[in-house]
Design an enzyme around this catalytic site. Sequence first.
Site, short mmCIF file in Angstrom:
data_model
loop_
_atom_site.label_atom_id
_atom_site.label_comp_id
_atom_site.label_asym_id
_atom_site.label_seq_id
_atom_site.Cartn_x
_atom_site.Cartn_y
_atom_site.Cartn_z
N SER A 12 -3.98 -11.26 22.08
CA SER A 12 -4.90 -11.01 20.96
C SER A 12 -5.33 -9.55 20.82
O SER A 12 -5.86 -9.17 19.78
CB SER A 12 -6.14 -11.90 21.08
OG SER A 12 -6.98 -11.47 22.13
N LYS A 45 -12.39 -8.71 23.42
CA LYS A 45 -12.28 -8.44 21.98
C LYS A 45 -13.04 -7.17 21.64
O LYS A 45 -13.90 -6.71 22.38
CB LYS A 45 -12.87 -9.59 21.14
CG LYS A 45 -12.21 -10.94 21.33
CD LYS A 45 -10.86 -11.02 20.68
CE LYS A 45 -10.25 -12.40 20.77
NZ LYS A 45 -9.67 -12.73 22.05
#
Length: 147
Positions: free
Chosen positions: A68, A105
């Site tokens: 990701s 993230k």
Amino acid sequence: MKLKKINGLTLFNPEETQDSGALFFDAGISAGYPSPTEDFSNQHYLSLDKELVKNKQSTFYAKVSGQSMIGAGLDDNDLLVIDRSLEPANNKIAVCFLDGEFTVKRLRVDVDGIWLKPENPNYPIIRVTEDNNFVIWGIVTNVIKKV
């Protein structure tokens, strides 16, 4: 280095030793056209912990799992250096605990809330709400890659 597993995340805590360090040649290795051979007499020992860890008591390592964050240069199995003493802020890359799972993230913080933004278009942006069990564990300061 101490190894600890928590909820699927492997954490590595740095331990400084007296003999830590590897031989370092302070000569610059050309990544362009080959340069004439230089004398490697300007050498000393370099500790990556001393170079990468600013706050020893609040720093830990963790491995990336997944794809990701590939747009930010974080690939599967890269080793992250994470500092828990740094303030979370907009656009920083953070290791977070969200609803029972760890994730890494980019933080997006504004007056409307907090979002966890992946750096891969195949993954959705996650909006953090009051209903989430959410903790920012630390801010990523460096990444160590294998080639």
